[in-house]
Design a protein around this motif. Structure first.
Motif, PDB file in Angstrom:
ATOM      1  N   GLU A 232       0.639  -0.990   0.159  1.00 54.48           N
ATOM      2  CA  GLU A 232       0.058   0.063   0.276  1.00 54.48           C
ATOM      3  C   GLU A 232       0.903   1.389   0.269  1.00 54.48           C
ATOM      4  O   GLU A 232       0.407   1.781   0.784  1.00 54.48           O
ATOM      5  N   TRP A 233       1.967   1.113  -1.085  1.00 48.85           N
ATOM      6  CA  TRP A 233       2.953   2.582  -0.217  1.00 48.85           C
ATOM      7  C   TRP A 233       2.689   3.812  -0.998  1.00 48.85           C
ATOM      8  O   TRP A 233       2.641   4.748  -1.011  1.00 48.85           O
ATOM      9  N   ARG A 234       1.331   3.199  -2.448  1.00 53.70           N
ATOM     10  CA  ARG A 234       0.823   4.810  -2.788  1.00 53.70           C
ATOM     11  C   ARG A 234      -0.612   4.842  -2.457  1.00 53.70           C
ATOM     12  O   ARG A 234      -1.135   6.396  -2.789  1.00 53.70           O
ATOM     13  N   THR A 235      -0.911   4.326  -1.271  1.00 55.52           N
ATOM     14  CA  THR A 235      -2.315   4.854  -0.772  1.00 55.52           C
ATOM     15  C   THR A 235      -1.806   5.787   0.359  1.00 55.52           C
ATOM     16  O   THR A 235      -1.287   5.874   2.017  1.00 55.52           O
ATOM     17  N   ASN A 236      -3.064   6.391   0.843  1.00 54.80           N
ATOM     18  CA  ASN A 236      -2.807   7.932   2.012  1.00 54.80           C
ATOM     19  C   ASN A 236      -3.556   7.454   2.688  1.00 54.80           C
ATOM     20  O   ASN A 236      -3.858   5.973   2.820  1.00 54.80           O
ATOM     21  N   ASP A 237      -3.367   7.694   4.116  1.00 49.56           N
ATOM     22  CA  ASP A 237      -3.544   7.377   5.477  1.00 49.56           C
ATOM     23  C   ASP A 237      -4.805   7.377   5.568  1.00 49.56           C
ATOM     24  O   ASP A 237      -5.564   6.386   5.879  1.00 49.56           O
ATOM     25  N   GLN A 238      -6.629   7.944   4.930  1.00 50.24           N
ATOM     26  CA  GLN A 238      -7.243   8.072   4.766  1.00 50.24           C
ATOM     27  C   GLN A 238      -7.787   6.807   3.931  1.00 50.24           C
ATOM     28  O   GLN A 238      -8.493   5.747   4.909  1.00 50.24           O
ATOM     29  N   SER A 239      -7.068   6.863   3.188  1.00 53.33           N
ATOM     30  CA  SER A 239      -7.428   5.267   2.713  1.00 53.33           C
ATOM     31  C   SER A 239      -7.135   3.842   2.767  1.00 53.33           C
ATOM     32  O   SER A 239      -7.562   2.938   2.691  1.00 53.33           O
ATOM     33  N   LEU A 240      -5.927   3.509   3.253  1.00 50.32           N
ATOM     34  CA  LEU A 240      -5.253   2.567   4.539  1.00 50.32           C
ATOM     35  C   LEU A 240      -6.597   2.027   5.503  1.00 50.32           C
ATOM     36  O   LEU A 240      -6.359   0.998   5.403  1.00 50.32           O
ATOM     37  N   ALA A 241      -6.542   3.657   5.644  1.00 51.54           N
ATOM     38  CA  ALA A 241      -8.056   3.118   7.208  1.00 51.54           C
ATOM     39  C   ALA A 241      -9.121   2.528   6.643  1.00 51.54           C
ATOM     40  O   ALA A 241      -9.635   1.609   7.282  1.00 51.54           O
ATOM     41  N   GLU A 242      -9.648   3.140   4.975  1.00 51.24           N
ATOM     42  CA  GLU A 242     -10.951   2.891   4.824  1.00 51.24           C
ATOM     43  C   GLU A 242     -10.626   0.970   4.428  1.00 51.24           C
ATOM     44  O   GLU A 242     -11.670   0.033   4.650  1.00 51.24           O
ATOM     45  N   LYS A 243      -9.124   0.728   4.141  1.00 53.10           N
ATOM     46  CA  LYS A 243      -8.963  -0.734   3.470  1.00 53.10           C
ATOM     47  C   LYS A 243      -8.858  -1.705   4.652  1.00 53.10           C
ATOM     48  O   LYS A 243      -9.603  -2.475   4.623  1.00 53.10           O
ATOM     49  N   ILE A 244      -8.470  -1.201   5.870  1.00 52.84           N
ATOM     50  CA  ILE A 244      -8.252  -1.882   7.046  1.00 52.84           C
ATOM     51  C   ILE A 244      -9.838  -2.540   7.405  1.00 52.84           C
ATOM     52  O   ILE A 244      -9.711  -3.401   8.121  1.00 52.84           O
TER      53      ILE A 244
ATOM     54  N   GLY B 268       5.376   3.759  15.303  1.00 50.67           N
ATOM     55  CA  GLY B 268       5.296   4.336  15.939  1.00 50.67           C
ATOM     56  C   GLY B 268       5.051   5.912  15.831  1.00 50.67           C
ATOM     57  O   GLY B 268       4.120   6.323  14.435  1.00 50.67           O
ATOM     58  N   HIS B 269       6.259   7.183  15.984  1.00 56.09           N
ATOM     59  CA  HIS B 269       6.060   8.118  15.559  1.00 56.09           C
ATOM     60  C   HIS B 269       7.263   8.129  14.615  1.00 56.09           C
ATOM     61  O   HIS B 269       8.050   9.844  13.801  1.00 56.09           O
ATOM     62  N   THR B 270       8.517   7.146  14.302  1.00 58.85           N
ATOM     63  CA  THR B 270       9.354   7.518  12.801  1.00 58.85           C
ATOM     64  C   THR B 270       8.651   7.713  11.672  1.00 58.85           C
ATOM     65  O   THR B 270       7.355   7.530  11.376  1.00 58.85           O
ATOM     66  N   ARG B 271       9.059   8.296  10.724  1.00 57.97           N
ATOM     67  CA  ARG B 271       8.763   8.520   9.913  1.00 57.97           C
ATOM     68  C   ARG B 271       8.553   7.564   8.472  1.00 57.97           C
ATOM     69  O   ARG B 271       8.695   6.455   8.600  1.00 57.97           O
ATOM     70  N   GLY B 272       7.356   7.828   8.282  1.00 53.37           N
ATOM     71  CA  GLY B 272       6.831   7.174   7.564  1.00 53.37           C
ATOM     72  C   GLY B 272       5.908   5.942   8.025  1.00 53.37           C
ATOM     73  O   GLY B 272       4.295   5.398   7.176  1.00 53.37           O
ATOM     74  N   GLN B 273       4.475   6.569   9.404  1.00 54.96           N
ATOM     75  CA  GLN B 273       4.316   5.909   9.474  1.00 54.96           C
ATOM     76  C   GLN B 273       3.299   5.981   8.717  1.00 54.96           C
ATOM     77  O   GLN B 273       2.619   7.229   8.592  1.00 54.96           O
ATOM     78  N   SER B 274       0.947   5.585   9.911  1.00 56.16           N
ATOM     79  CA  SER B 274       0.500   5.769   9.234  1.00 56.16           C
ATOM     80  C   SER B 274      -0.526   5.935  10.718  1.00 56.16           C
ATOM     81  O   SER B 274      -1.857   5.072  10.378  1.00 56.16           O
ATOM     82  N   LEU B 275       0.050   6.449  11.152  1.00 55.69           N
ATOM     83  CA  LEU B 275      -1.189   7.010  12.466  1.00 55.69           C
ATOM     84  C   LEU B 275      -2.089   7.390  12.159  1.00 55.69           C
ATOM     85  O   LEU B 275      -3.405   6.876  13.495  1.00 55.69           O
ATOM     86  N   VAL B 276      -2.388   8.471  11.691  1.00 56.04           N
ATOM     87  CA  VAL B 276      -2.909   9.079  11.437  1.00 56.04           C
ATOM     88  C   VAL B 276      -4.320   8.583   9.919  1.00 56.04           C
ATOM     89  O   VAL B 276      -5.290   9.351  10.165  1.00 56.04           O
TER      90      VAL B 276
END
Length: 204
Positions: free
Chosen positions: A171-183, A196-204
């Motif tokens: 899912e490297w092309r997927t933004n966080d919102q779309s990723l949340a919807e897929k999950i 966690g809070h390191t770079r590349g995270q998808s917390l939001v």
């Protein structure tokens, strides 16, 4: 001469000025990241604290500050806890709908639990080394394992991890919102973030 104080008490007190005070916030975030990469941790943290004073409701600034505090010897545990709580409150204001639990969950106790691992580091990376034993040896009768790899880079480690999962999603092309919807569409019961809070995270 810069003034550095021990980070404790109210996060809004005793910040030091940076060379880009008054500049565009994006440029100041880039400066903080550059300082962190170069080992100038105190400068990075102080610059981010001042940005939070000026723009205290920005999740990106708070996110980077949460990460930077891992490396600042001045930071007191209570201060670190409060900044992480602040991040949660900021997200709740910015993404109120994302905080609502999904409805209609299958509560059959005999079914397999759907567990997701979300990470940009399912590759030759330290995160992969420590999570691989779980991925390889999880109880397949009890757990249906989903892997969401959010980095474009793949390698032999990625393929090895993929072979142990019921479902692998790149899912490297997927933004966080779309990723949340897929999950949510995958009806995941437990999602585990490895970044966690390191770079590349998808917390939001």
């Amino acid at each position: 001469r810069r003034r550095h104080t021990r980070l404790q008490g109210d996060w809004s007190s005793d910040v030091c000025s940076s060379d880009l005070d008054g500049a565009d916030s994006a440029a100041r975030v880039m400066l903080a990241n550059a300082n962190l990469d170069c080992g100038r941790v105190e400068e990075a943290v102080d610059g981010l604290r001042r940005l939070m004073l000026e723009q205290g409701d920005d999740p990106q600034i708070c996110d980077i500050l949460c990460n930077a505090l891992n490396y600042d010897a001045r930071a007191e545990p209570e201060f670190i806890r409060r900044i992480h709580l602040a991040y949660g409150h900021i997200l709740a204001r910015h993404r109120p709908d994302a905080m609502k639990p999904p409805q209609g969950r299958d509560r059959d106790p005999s079914r397999r639990l759907r567990v997701a691992i979300v990470s940009p580091d399912l590759r030759a990376h330290s995160c992969a080394w420590f999570i691989e034993p779980f991925i390889e040896h999880h109880d397949r009768d009890a757990i249906e394992l989903f892997l969401y790899h959010t980095n474009h880079a793949v390698d032999g480690v990625t393929e090895r991890l993929r072979s142990h999962a019921a479902t692998f999603r790149h899912e490297w092309r997927t933004n966080d919102q779309s990723l949340a919807e897929k999950i949510r569409a995958d009806a995941i019961d437990v999602a585990i973030d490895l970044s966690g809070h390191t770079r590349g995270q998808s917390l939001v």
